[in-house]
Motif scaffolding. Structure first.
Motif, PDB file in Angstrom:
ATOM      1  N   MET A   1      -2.278  -9.841 -19.430  1.00  0.00           N
ATOM      2  CA  MET A   1      -2.663  -9.559 -18.341  1.00  0.00           C
ATOM      3  C   MET A   1      -4.318  -9.368 -18.336  1.00  0.00           C
ATOM      4  SD  MET A   1      -2.818  -8.319 -15.151  1.00  0.00           S
ATOM      5  CE  MET A   1      -0.913  -8.446 -15.090  1.00  0.00           C
ATOM      6  N   CYS A   2      -4.601 -10.143 -17.210  1.00  0.00           N
ATOM      7  CA  CYS A   2      -6.342 -10.054 -17.255  1.00  0.00           C
ATOM      8  C   CYS A   2      -6.672  -9.812 -15.785  1.00  0.00           C
ATOM      9  CB  CYS A   2      -6.799 -11.472 -17.786  1.00  0.00           C
ATOM     10  SG  CYS A   2      -6.366 -12.895 -17.068  1.00  0.00           S
ATOM     11  N   GLN A   3      -8.079  -9.785 -15.816  1.00  0.00           N
ATOM     12  CA  GLN A   3      -8.667  -9.639 -14.444  1.00  0.00           C
ATOM     13  C   GLN A   3      -8.683 -10.527 -13.684  1.00  0.00           C
ATOM     14  OE1 GLN A   3     -10.561  -6.675 -14.123  1.00  0.00           O
ATOM     15  NE2 GLN A   3     -10.713  -7.047 -11.992  1.00  0.00           N
ATOM     16  N   VAL A   4      -8.706 -11.925 -13.912  1.00  0.00           N
ATOM     17  CA  VAL A   4      -8.320 -12.934 -13.205  1.00  0.00           C
ATOM     18  C   VAL A   4      -6.878 -13.043 -12.557  1.00  0.00           C
ATOM     19  CG1 VAL A   4      -7.907 -15.562 -13.189  1.00  0.00           C
ATOM     20  CG2 VAL A   4      -9.825 -14.484 -14.445  1.00  0.00           C
ATOM     21  N   GLU A   5      -5.637 -12.773 -13.050  1.00  0.00           N
ATOM     22  CA  GLU A   5      -4.442 -12.577 -12.496  1.00  0.00           C
ATOM     23  C   GLU A   5      -4.488 -11.643 -11.261  1.00  0.00           C
ATOM     24  OE1 GLU A   5      -1.032 -12.462 -15.276  1.00  0.00           O
ATOM     25  OE2 GLU A   5      -2.397 -12.630 -16.625  1.00  0.00           O
ATOM     26  N   PHE A   6      -5.034 -10.383 -11.838  1.00  0.00           N
ATOM     27  CA  PHE A   6      -5.263  -9.256 -10.712  1.00  0.00           C
ATOM     28  C   PHE A   6      -6.043  -9.650  -9.691  1.00  0.00           C
ATOM     29  CE2 PHE A   6      -7.652  -5.602  -9.069  1.00  0.00           C
ATOM     30  CZ  PHE A   6      -6.518  -4.660  -8.744  1.00  0.00           C
ATOM     31  N   GLU A   7      -7.216 -10.394  -9.707  1.00  0.00           N
ATOM     32  CA  GLU A   7      -7.647 -10.807  -8.601  1.00  0.00           C
ATOM     33  C   GLU A   7      -7.161 -11.959  -7.826  1.00  0.00           C
ATOM     34  OE1 GLU A   7     -11.631 -12.041 -10.198  1.00  0.00           O
ATOM     35  OE2 GLU A   7     -12.212 -10.067 -10.739  1.00  0.00           O
ATOM     36  N   MET A   8      -6.268 -12.720  -8.406  1.00  0.00           N
ATOM     37  CA  MET A   8      -5.276 -13.635  -7.541  1.00  0.00           C
ATOM     38  C   MET A   8      -4.523 -13.089  -7.191  1.00  0.00           C
ATOM     39  SD  MET A   8      -5.325 -16.689 -10.567  1.00  0.00           S
ATOM     40  CE  MET A   8      -3.803 -17.780 -10.029  1.00  0.00           C
ATOM     41  N   ALA A   9      -3.910 -12.090  -7.683  1.00  0.00           N
ATOM     42  CA  ALA A   9      -2.892 -11.240  -6.616  1.00  0.00           C
ATOM     43  C   ALA A   9      -3.305 -10.425  -5.444  1.00  0.00           C
ATOM     44  CB  ALA A   9      -2.186  -9.951  -7.689  1.00  0.00           C
ATOM     45  N   CYS A  10      -4.705 -10.069  -5.567  1.00  0.00           N
ATOM     46  CA  CYS A  10      -5.132  -9.337  -4.560  1.00  0.00           C
ATOM     47  C   CYS A  10      -5.557 -10.373  -3.323  1.00  0.00           C
ATOM     48  CB  CYS A  10      -6.687  -8.738  -4.804  1.00  0.00           C
ATOM     49  SG  CYS A  10      -6.790  -7.376  -6.103  1.00  0.00           S
ATOM     50  N   ALA A  11      -5.733 -11.646  -3.518  1.00  0.00           N
ATOM     51  CA  ALA A  11      -6.040 -12.658  -2.745  1.00  0.00           C
ATOM     52  C   ALA A  11      -4.511 -13.290  -2.139  1.00  0.00           C
ATOM     53  CB  ALA A  11      -6.803 -13.801  -3.275  1.00  0.00           C
ATOM     54  N   ALA A  12      -3.726 -13.308  -2.972  1.00  0.00           N
ATOM     55  CA  ALA A  12      -2.275 -13.726  -2.751  1.00  0.00           C
ATOM     56  C   ALA A  12      -1.700 -12.632  -1.519  1.00  0.00           C
ATOM     57  CB  ALA A  12      -1.403 -13.971  -3.951  1.00  0.00           C
ATOM     58  N   ILE A  13      -2.113 -11.296  -1.889  1.00  0.00           N
ATOM     59  CA  ILE A  13      -1.201 -10.365  -0.851  1.00  0.00           C
ATOM     60  C   ILE A  13      -1.703 -10.458   0.548  1.00  0.00           C
ATOM     61  CG2 ILE A  13      -2.937  -8.412  -1.238  1.00  0.00           C
ATOM     62  CD1 ILE A  13       0.053  -7.034  -1.378  1.00  0.00           C
ATOM     63  N   LYS A  14      -2.960 -11.089   0.686  1.00  0.00           N
ATOM     64  CA  LYS A  14      -3.612 -11.339   2.033  1.00  0.00           C
ATOM     65  C   LYS A  14      -2.893 -12.428   2.761  1.00  0.00           C
ATOM     66  CE  LYS A  14      -7.960  -9.189   0.746  1.00  0.00           C
ATOM     67  NZ  LYS A  14      -9.309  -9.327   0.184  1.00  0.00           N
ATOM     68  N   GLN A  15      -2.365 -13.273   1.941  1.00  0.00           N
ATOM     69  CA  GLN A  15      -1.723 -14.655   2.645  1.00  0.00           C
ATOM     70  C   GLN A  15      -0.218 -14.343   2.862  1.00  0.00           C
ATOM     71  OE1 GLN A  15      -4.106 -17.028   2.774  1.00  0.00           O
ATOM     72  NE2 GLN A  15      -5.267 -15.651   2.013  1.00  0.00           N
ATOM     73  N   LEU A  16       0.294 -13.154   2.537  1.00  0.00           N
ATOM     74  CA  LEU A  16       1.843 -13.051   2.889  1.00  0.00           C
ATOM     75  C   LEU A  16       1.885 -13.231   4.550  1.00  0.00           C
ATOM     76  CD1 LEU A  16       2.647 -10.296   0.541  1.00  0.00           C
ATOM     77  CD2 LEU A  16       3.080 -12.496   0.271  1.00  0.00           C
ATOM     78  N   LYS A  17       2.991 -13.740   4.783  1.00  0.00           N
ATOM     79  CA  LYS A  17       3.183 -14.085   6.316  1.00  0.00           C
ATOM     80  C   LYS A  17       4.219 -13.183   6.837  1.00  0.00           C
ATOM     81  CE  LYS A  17       1.202 -18.329   6.512  1.00  0.00           C
ATOM     82  NZ  LYS A  17       0.153 -18.203   5.602  1.00  0.00           N
ATOM     83  N   GLY A  18       5.217 -12.707   5.803  1.00  0.00           N
ATOM     84  CA  GLY A  18       6.508 -11.995   6.297  1.00  0.00           C
ATOM     85  C   GLY A  18       6.026 -10.466   6.191  1.00  0.00           C
ATOM     86  N   PRO A  19       7.210  -9.771   7.107  1.00  0.00           N
ATOM     87  CA  PRO A  19       6.564  -8.360   7.112  1.00  0.00           C
ATOM     88  C   PRO A  19       6.997  -7.657   5.845  1.00  0.00           C
ATOM     89  CG  PRO A  19       9.132  -8.661   7.767  1.00  0.00           C
ATOM     90  CD  PRO A  19       8.366 -10.060   7.510  1.00  0.00           C
ATOM     91  N   VAL A  20       6.021  -6.791   5.728  1.00  0.00           N
ATOM     92  CA  VAL A  20       5.846  -5.900   4.208  1.00  0.00           C
ATOM     93  C   VAL A  20       6.237  -4.383   4.982  1.00  0.00           C
ATOM     94  CG1 VAL A  20       4.521  -4.999   2.531  1.00  0.00           C
ATOM     95  CG2 VAL A  20       4.241  -7.444   3.274  1.00  0.00           C
ATOM     96  N   SER A  21       6.963  -3.615   4.387  1.00  0.00           N
ATOM     97  CA  SER A  21       7.379  -2.322   4.886  1.00  0.00           C
ATOM     98  C   SER A  21       6.189  -1.591   4.705  1.00  0.00           C
ATOM     99  CB  SER A  21       8.369  -1.809   4.284  1.00  0.00           C
ATOM    100  OG  SER A  21       8.355  -1.435   2.958  1.00  0.00           O
ATOM    101  N   ASP A  22       6.095  -0.276   5.506  1.00  0.00           N
ATOM    102  CA  ASP A  22       5.030   0.726   5.226  1.00  0.00           C
ATOM    103  C   ASP A  22       5.129   1.238   3.668  1.00  0.00           C
ATOM    104  OD1 ASP A  22       3.860   0.193   7.643  1.00  0.00           O
ATOM    105  OD2 ASP A  22       4.708   1.976   8.449  1.00  0.00           O
TER     106      ASP A  22
END
Length: 87
Positions: A1-22
């Motif tokens: 696990m590294c900082q790069v994977e975390f930052e990529m996940a942070c970017a990826a979550i903003k790209q989600l199109k489907g509904p995400v529950s509260d």
């Protein structure tokens, strides 16, 4: 696990199109805050501020968790949401 994977996940979550529950949003938020700031270090908001109180409680539940563990769980949760998003 590294900082790069975390930052990529942070970017990826903003790209989600489907509904995400509260509930899922709160979970992801809580691990993000734990990973970036550590234990909850702010006083609890008043109960009348329902949204802020829910976010504070979610973050505070991770108290004592290492930043690395929080990053690992955050990345795993984002991957799970991405799989759901693509069907």
């Amino acid at each position: 696990m590294c900082q790069v994977e975390f930052e990529m996940a942070c970017a990826a979550i903003k790209q989600l199109k489907g509904p995400v529950s509260d509930q899922e949003k709160l979970l992801v938020y809580s691990f993000y805050k734990q990973a970036t700031q550590g234990d909850c270090n702010i006083p609890a908001p008043p109960a009348t501020d329902v949204k802020a109180k829910a976010k504070w409680e979610a973050w505070n539940q991770n108290k004592g968790m290492s930043k690395m563990d929080a990053m690992r769980i955050y990345v795993a949760k984002v991957e799970e949401l991405k799989k759901k998003d693509t069907g």
